[in-house]
Scaffold this motif. Structure first.
Motif, PDB file in Angstrom:
ATOM      1  N   CYS A 169       0.858  -1.185   0.000  1.00 17.57           N
ATOM      2  CA  CYS A 169       0.000   0.000   0.000  1.00 17.57           C
ATOM      3  C   CYS A 169       0.892   1.231   0.000  1.00 17.57           C
ATOM      4  N   GLY A 170       0.850   1.983  -1.085  1.00 15.91           N
ATOM      5  CA  GLY A 170       1.717   3.147  -1.242  1.00 15.91           C
ATOM      6  C   GLY A 170       1.227   4.421  -0.595  1.00 15.91           C
ATOM      7  N   SER A 171       0.140   4.351   0.147  1.00 15.81           N
ATOM      8  CA  SER A 171      -0.357   5.552   0.819  1.00 15.81           C
ATOM      9  C   SER A 171       0.581   5.930   1.963  1.00 15.81           C
ATOM     10  N   LEU A 172       0.741   7.226   2.142  1.00 18.75           N
ATOM     11  CA  LEU A 172       1.646   7.721   3.179  1.00 18.75           C
ATOM     12  C   LEU A 172       0.903   8.192   4.422  1.00 18.75           C
ATOM     13  N   LYS A 173      -0.400   7.965   4.456  1.00 18.57           N
ATOM     14  CA  LYS A 173      -1.173   8.434   5.597  1.00 18.57           C
ATOM     15  C   LYS A 173      -2.167   7.378   6.066  1.00 18.57           C
ATOM     16  N   PHE A 174      -2.692   7.620   7.253  1.00 16.29           N
ATOM     17  CA  PHE A 174      -3.730   6.763   7.803  1.00 16.29           C
ATOM     18  C   PHE A 174      -4.748   7.669   8.478  1.00 16.29           C
ATOM     19  N   PRO A 175      -6.025   7.502   8.243  1.00 16.32           N
ATOM     20  CA  PRO A 175      -6.644   6.466   7.408  1.00 16.32           C
ATOM     21  C   PRO A 175      -6.368   6.711   5.930  1.00 16.32           C
ATOM     22  N   SER A 176      -6.622   5.677   5.142  1.00 18.56           N
ATOM     23  CA  SER A 176      -6.262   5.722   3.739  1.00 18.56           C
ATOM     24  C   SER A 176      -7.276   4.958   2.893  1.00 18.56           C
ATOM     25  N   ILE A 195      11.262  -6.045   1.880  1.00 20.70           N
ATOM     26  CA  ILE A 195      11.844  -6.184   0.534  1.00 20.70           C
ATOM     27  C   ILE A 195      11.969  -7.669   0.180  1.00 20.70           C
ATOM     28  N   GLU A 196      12.468  -8.464   1.121  1.00 17.11           N
ATOM     29  CA  GLU A 196      12.583  -9.912   0.884  1.00 17.11           C
ATOM     30  C   GLU A 196      11.222 -10.545   0.639  1.00 17.11           C
ATOM     31  N   ALA A 197      10.211 -10.096   1.358  1.00 18.64           N
ATOM     32  CA  ALA A 197       8.861 -10.622   1.142  1.00 18.64           C
ATOM     33  C   ALA A 197       8.401 -10.321  -0.287  1.00 18.64           C
ATOM     34  N   ILE A 198       8.666  -9.108  -0.764  1.00 15.85           N
ATOM     35  CA  ILE A 198       8.319  -8.759  -2.147  1.00 15.85           C
ATOM     36  C   ILE A 198       9.074  -9.660  -3.115  1.00 15.85           C
ATOM     37  N   GLU A 199      10.364  -9.823  -2.883  1.00 10.67           N
ATOM     38  CA  GLU A 199      11.198 -10.607  -3.805  1.00 10.67           C
ATOM     39  C   GLU A 199      10.820 -12.081  -3.848  1.00 10.67           C
ATOM     40  N   HIS A 200      10.203 -12.587  -2.794  1.00 11.09           N
ATOM     41  CA  HIS A 200       9.839 -14.003  -2.743  1.00 11.09           C
ATOM     42  C   HIS A 200       8.336 -14.240  -2.856  1.00 11.09           C
ATOM     43  N   ALA A 201       7.605 -13.199  -3.209  1.00  9.01           N
ATOM     44  CA  ALA A 201       6.146 -13.315  -3.329  1.00  9.01           C
ATOM     45  C   ALA A 201       5.767 -14.194  -4.514  1.00  9.01           C
ATOM     46  N   ASP A 202       4.656 -14.876  -4.338  1.00  9.60           N
ATOM     47  CA  ASP A 202       4.063 -15.645  -5.438  1.00  9.60           C
ATOM     48  C   ASP A 202       3.038 -14.801  -6.186  1.00  9.60           C
ATOM     49  N   PHE A 203       2.542 -13.774  -5.526  1.00 12.54           N
ATOM     50  CA  PHE A 203       1.504 -12.904  -6.086  1.00 12.54           C
ATOM     51  C   PHE A 203       1.620 -11.568  -5.362  1.00 12.54           C
ATOM     52  N   ILE A 204       1.512 -10.474  -6.102  1.00 12.73           N
ATOM     53  CA  ILE A 204       1.647  -9.145  -5.506  1.00 12.73           C
ATOM     54  C   ILE A 204       0.415  -8.307  -5.819  1.00 12.73           C
ATOM     55  N   ILE A 205      -0.032  -7.596  -4.818  1.00 16.30           N
ATOM     56  CA  ILE A 205      -1.016  -6.530  -5.008  1.00 16.30           C
ATOM     57  C   ILE A 205      -0.238  -5.238  -4.805  1.00 16.30           C
ATOM     58  N   ALA A 206      -0.213  -4.395  -5.829  1.00 13.35           N
ATOM     59  CA  ALA A 206       0.527  -3.134  -5.754  1.00 13.35           C
ATOM     60  C   ALA A 206      -0.463  -1.995  -5.907  1.00 13.35           C
ATOM     61  N   ALA A 207      -0.564  -1.165  -4.878  1.00 16.52           N
ATOM     62  CA  ALA A 207      -1.550  -0.090  -4.890  1.00 16.52           C
ATOM     63  C   ALA A 207      -0.938   1.216  -4.397  1.00 16.52           C
ATOM     64  N   SER A 208      -1.344   2.294  -5.057  1.00 17.01           N
ATOM     65  CA  SER A 208      -0.867   3.612  -4.646  1.00 17.01           C
ATOM     66  C   SER A 208      -1.961   4.642  -4.873  1.00 17.01           C
ATOM     67  N   PRO A 209      -1.991   5.641  -4.024  1.00 15.38           N
ATOM     68  CA  PRO A 209      -2.842   6.779  -4.363  1.00 15.38           C
ATOM     69  C   PRO A 209      -2.167   7.566  -5.484  1.00 15.38           C
ATOM     70  N   VAL A 210      -2.968   8.292  -6.254  1.00 12.73           N
ATOM     71  CA  VAL A 210      -2.404   9.153  -7.279  1.00 12.73           C
ATOM     72  C   VAL A 210      -1.888  10.410  -6.594  1.00 12.73           C
ATOM     73  N   TYR A 211      -0.651  10.727  -6.871  1.00 13.65           N
ATOM     74  CA  TYR A 211      -0.051  11.948  -6.340  1.00 13.65           C
ATOM     75  C   TYR A 211       0.670  12.636  -7.487  1.00 13.65           C
ATOM     76  N   GLN A 212       0.205  13.784  -7.884  1.00 14.36           N
ATOM     77  CA  GLN A 212       0.755  14.535  -9.001  1.00 14.36           C
ATOM     78  C   GLN A 212       0.925  13.656 -10.241  1.00 14.36           C
ATOM     79  N   ALA A 213      -0.172  12.973 -10.591  1.00 18.16           N
ATOM     80  CA  ALA A 213      -0.304  12.168 -11.812  1.00 18.16           C
ATOM     81  C   ALA A 213       0.493  10.862 -11.805  1.00 18.16           C
ATOM     82  N   SER A 214       0.968  10.420 -10.647  1.00 18.12           N
ATOM     83  CA  SER A 214       1.717   9.169 -10.598  1.00 18.12           C
ATOM     84  C   SER A 214       1.548   8.527  -9.228  1.00 18.12           C
ATOM     85  N   TYR A 215       2.273   7.426  -9.014  1.00 16.77           N
ATOM     86  CA  TYR A 215       2.319   6.796  -7.693  1.00 16.77           C
ATOM     87  C   TYR A 215       3.175   7.656  -6.779  1.00 16.77           C
ATOM     88  N   THR A 216       3.108   7.386  -5.491  1.00 22.12           N
ATOM     89  CA  THR A 216       3.896   8.179  -4.546  1.00 22.12           C
ATOM     90  C   THR A 216       5.391   7.912  -4.738  1.00 22.12           C
TER      91      THR A 216
END
Length: 183
Positions: A11-18, A68-89
């Motif tokens: 989750c690429g959000s930098l705040k909570f709640p999100s 980082i290791e969890a990402i590198e060894h994942a079998d499946f990834i959910i990648a999510a980000s809020p839009v910030y200035q027309a892109s991901y954070t």
């Protein structure tokens, strides 16, 4: 005994709640209703300052290196980000700068994003998809986008987005399995 797939959600959000975190949790729950897996949720709101302070992997604290290791060894990834200035954070991108560029080859990635209005929905194809193409990951055809209007007090209320999640999860289900290479 069959090994459970490892699902890592970022989750690429930098705040909570999100709203982005709400969307990620909805995706994890929808996948979990279809299959059993081990989930690892990475929230940039929790680790962002430690990620941003590092210029090299050796400068990352143990918790972030484990993520980082969890990402590198994942079998499946959910990648999510809020839009910030027309892109991901920026910290979302910076986190993935520490991921080995060979580690995600062939790994299925479900893309998701949130933004202020529908006009930001192109983030899925114009920003997130190219990022994961660099890693040679298998980005799933259906990404999920939700705007502010799809939420009420940080609860996803849009029947259309919920139906889209159900369809995306149905299509993603075939990709939810342990890596053949044992990655």
């Amino acid at each position: 005994m069959t090994q459970k797939p490892k699902v890592v959600a970022v989750c690429g959000s930098l705040k909570f709640p999100s709203r982005t975190l709400v969307l990620v949790e909805e995706l994890i729950a929808a996948l979990g209703a279809r299959a059993s897996f081990d989930a690892h949720l990475i929230k940039l709101a929790d680790i962002g300052p430690r990620v941003g302070a590092a210029l090299q992997a050796a400068e990352l604290p143990a918790r972030v290196r484990a993520d980082i290791e969890a990402i590198e060894h994942a079998d499946f990834i959910i990648a999510a980000s809020p839009v910030y200035q027309a892109s991901y954070t920026g910290l979302f991108k910076h986190l993935f700068e520490f991921v080995d560029y060979n580690a995600l080859a062939g790994v299925p990635v479900m893309l998701a994003a949130t933004g202020g209005s529908e006009r930001h929905s192109l983030i899925l194809d114009h920003q997130l998809r190219p990022l994961f193409a660099f890693f040679r990951a298998l980005t799933l055809p259906m990404g999920i986008y939700a705007s502010e209007a799809d939420f009420d007090h940080y609860q996803l209320v849009s029947p259309a987005v919920k139906a889209y999640i159900a369809l995306a999860v149905e299509q993603a289900h075939a990709h939810l399995r342990p890596r053949q290479s044992g990655g």
